[in-house]
Scaffold this active site. Sequence first.
Site, short mmCIF file in Angstrom:
data_model
loop_
_atom_site.label_atom_id
_atom_site.label_comp_id
_atom_site.label_asym_id
_atom_site.label_seq_id
_atom_site.Cartn_x
_atom_site.Cartn_y
_atom_site.Cartn_z
N ARG A 94 -3.27 41.45 9.92
CA ARG A 94 -2.55 41.53 8.64
C ARG A 94 -1.52 42.67 8.62
NH1 ARG A 94 -7.13 40.26 3.96
NH2 ARG A 94 -6.80 38.00 3.95
N LYS A 145 -20.45 24.41 2.97
CA LYS A 145 -20.84 23.78 1.72
C LYS A 145 -19.77 22.92 1.07
CE LYS A 145 -24.11 27.35 0.38
NZ LYS A 145 -24.32 28.46 -0.56
N GLY A 193 -10.69 32.31 6.04
CA GLY A 193 -11.43 33.31 6.83
C GLY A 193 -12.00 32.83 8.15
N GLY A 203 -8.96 33.11 0.51
CA GLY A 203 -9.03 32.50 -0.81
C GLY A 203 -7.71 31.92 -1.29
C1 3PG Z 1 -8.63 38.82 1.08
O1 3PG Z 1 -9.08 39.58 1.94
O2 3PG Z 1 -8.97 37.63 0.99
C2 3PG Z 1 -7.58 39.33 0.16
O3 3PG Z 1 -7.19 40.62 0.54
C3 3PG Z 1 -8.03 39.29 -1.27
O4 3PG Z 1 -9.14 40.10 -1.45
P1 3PG Z 1 -10.12 39.83 -2.66
O5 3PG Z 1 -10.84 38.55 -2.36
O6 3PG Z 1 -11.03 41.03 -2.74
O7 3PG Z 1 -9.27 39.69 -3.90
MG MG Z 2 -11.22 37.11 -0.39
#
Ligand code: 3PG
Ligand code: MG
Length: 398
Positions: free
Chosen positions: A36, A197, A354, A377
């Site tokens: 990142r 899931k 992820g 996310g």
């Molecule tokens: C992540 O790592 O997915 C982003 O930096 C967002 O982080 P968060 O889910 O804590 O908002």
């Molecule tokens: Mg996150």
Amino acid sequence: MAWKTLDAMDLDGKVVLARVDINVPVEGGRVTDATRIERIVPTVKDILSKGGRPVLLAHFGRPKGKPVPEMSLKVTLPALEAALGRSVSFASDCVGSGPKDAIAALSEGGVLVLENTRFHPGEEANDPDFARSLAELGEVYCNDAFSAAHRAHASTEGIAKLLPSCAGRLMEAELRALEKALTSPKRPLVAVVGGAKVSTKLELLGNLTSKVDRIVIGGGMANTFLAAQGVDVGKSLCEHDMADAARKIMADAEAAGCELVLPLDVVVAREFKADAPHEIVPASACPPDAMILDAGPASIARIAAVFSGARTLVWNGPLGAFEIPPFNAATDAAARQAASLTRAGRLVSVAGGGDTVAALNSSGSAEDFSYVSTAGGAFLEWLEGKTLPGVAALEQDR
Ligand code: 3PG
Ligand code: MG
């Protein structure tokens, strides 16, 4: 695209508040994966080359509105300096006189990082006063944090309404790649949806059935679909309470002409551990005392055929228990095939989320994908068809 890029901005001599996502994994006080950080380099360098003075805004972890020493962004400085090839200064707060003094002291060509925005409750509350305190530090706002754009926070959303705003290079690349994959794709368009899931990917599947031509379903969630069809999945990970939801997705897919590709055969074991004794059985024949840990060779061949016929691929989630070999076989084989079709110019492949990136990296194929998102996310929410507040705020600034 309804947002401005750095090209449209006059940055000469201006303080540019660049929201970045350097929420990187750290172990023992050291950054263990700087991806990142590396991905924000083009934005910082472009700001500098346009005569701007980059001041980086970022969060780190989830400190919940108060200073937590282990969540200080200080830990990212060596990795930032290495990636940018220059020294980076740091202010121990992101609002008030500390950052103001640090900005005044910023040398030509210098880069400043402000402490974790989430040390203040106003960040996650998207408090207008807090957003104003951030905005008054600079003259231009540049959002390069696609992976935090699903959060309507002061540094991702509120501030964009207060300053001339634009997308950074990484934000631009993420949005263009996703656009190419889902908004105006070359067809057939295939999605891979894997992971544990169904419950976490329900909205995603709901959105995809009306958009894509085929969905390859893998990982634990495939078991839920098999069970919903009346198959006994033994001791496999399975959300039996999601059977109705799974059947609704199957019906919606059928109505939309979207083919769901479920495993034909599976790899089963009695223990969830690396190198556990295992066997290959038809997907309908999991022994009652065994669990499904991967898709089998016939499934892999079927997925290969689906990929060969595709022109665009969107991938989220592993196909099996990729973290414990040999149950990474289906994920690896599919990833390598997607990579080779992409290399041959036959496929546009976009992956994110992820676990997905970890899975593609472990098969050594991530580099050949057309685009690998840095987002978890935010990538999911985008695929779900949701408006990301951080992107929407940029769109309003025209
Ligand atoms: C992540 O790592 O997915 C982003 O930096 C967002 O982080 P968060 O889910 O804590 O908002
Ligand atoms: Mg996150």
